[in-house]
Design a protein around this motif. Structure first.
Motif, short mmCIF file in Angstrom:
data_model
loop_
_atom_site.label_atom_id
_atom_site.label_comp_id
_atom_site.label_asym_id
_atom_site.label_seq_id
_atom_site.Cartn_x
_atom_site.Cartn_y
_atom_site.Cartn_z
N ASN A 245 0.74 -0.97 0.19
CA ASN A 245 0.02 -0.29 0.01
C ASN A 245 1.07 1.34 0.08
O ASN A 245 0.61 2.10 -0.30
N MET B 138 -10.62 -1.93 2.74
CA MET B 138 -9.10 -2.11 2.16
C MET B 138 -9.36 -2.83 1.04
O MET B 138 -8.78 -2.88 -0.11
N TRP C 61 -3.12 -7.54 9.43
CA TRP C 61 -2.28 -7.55 7.36
C TRP C 61 -1.91 -8.07 7.05
O TRP C 61 -1.86 -8.30 6.32
N GLU D 295 -12.42 -3.77 6.78
CA GLU D 295 -11.37 -4.96 5.49
C GLU D 295 -12.37 -4.98 3.88
O GLU D 295 -11.26 -5.28 2.83
N GLU E 201 1.85 -10.74 3.48
CA GLU E 201 2.80 -9.65 3.96
C GLU E 201 3.60 -9.60 4.77
O GLU E 201 3.42 -9.70 5.99
N LEU F 234 -3.76 -8.25 3.93
CA LEU F 234 -3.32 -7.59 2.98
C LEU F 234 -3.33 -8.63 2.23
O LEU F 234 -3.88 -8.50 0.33
N CYS G 63 -7.52 -1.84 -2.96
CA CYS G 63 -6.94 -2.59 -3.67
C CYS G 63 -7.35 -3.08 -5.10
O CYS G 63 -7.00 -2.66 -6.09
N GLU H 54 -2.27 3.37 0.18
CA GLU H 54 -2.48 4.23 1.61
C GLU H 54 -3.16 5.18 2.28
O GLU H 54 -4.13 5.23 2.97
#
Length: 195
Positions: free
Chosen positions: A69, A132, A169, A129, A160, A180, A136, A86
């Protein structure tokens, strides 16, 4: 040298959560409080992977920094264009639009710092979540070269791995939920199915 990546685990508990795996073969439950429940004893990563084989990308640095990110790439999300995913993610913590706008021109590090200071929206833990995932998906849908690079990871497990202690994450010393990594694999599946 086998072309297949594999993960063998020693399960030292009767806890069935330890034994479950998600659709990518990653444990659904890695315990931070009891890391001995799931103990990796061996994993092998081939130097090259064929179409039907699976390897593991263990961190989002170097050649794979585009998965992070913190990677600089424009992301338009909910009416604002950010310099990186991010910043988009940290802005989503904010209650009001004016606070979110402040993240648009920030580097990933600046955004993360500012994100620690904002008043969190009441539902943040419930939605983070999903947020995210949306960010993404936006990042890789909107940036063709990044999409191609993500798809080139094939069936590799995306982990990650980090040293900053983030076991939600990511994964630290083999322990973590890797949220992630799992989200990126979901995004990769969606983009692959669109091809």
């Amino acid at each position: 040298d086998s072309p297949r990546g594999y993960w063998l685990a020693s399960v030292l508990s009767e806890d069935p959560r330890v034994c479950t795996v998600d659709s990518h073969g990653l444990p659904d439950y890695w315990s931070a409080s009891q890391p001995f429940l799931f103990k990796p004893i061996c994993f092998h990563i081939s130097k090259s992977y064929g179409k039907n084989t699976m390897g593991m990308i263990k961190s989002f640095r170097g050649k794979y920094s585009f998965l992070s990110n913190f990677y600089t790439a424009p992301v338009a999300w909910e009416g604002i264009t950010y310099c990186n995913s991010e910043a988009a993610f940290q802005s989503a913590k904010c209650v009001n639009q004016a606070d979110r706008d402040a993240f648009a021109g920030l580097s990933a590090s600046e955004a993360k710092r500012l994100g620690r200071q904002v008043k969190l929206r009441d539902d943040w833990e419930l939605v983070k979540e999903d947020v995210m995932y949306e960010i993404c998906l936006s990042k890789f849908s909107q940036n063709t070269k990044l999409k191609e690079k993500l798809l080139l990871t094939g069936n590799d497990l995306l982990v990650e791995g980090n040293t900053c202690g983030d076991q939600f994450w990511g994964v630290v010393n083999g322990v973590g939920q890797n949220k992630l990594g799992k989200i990126l694999m979901q995004v990769r599946d969606v983009l692959h199915n669109e091809e």
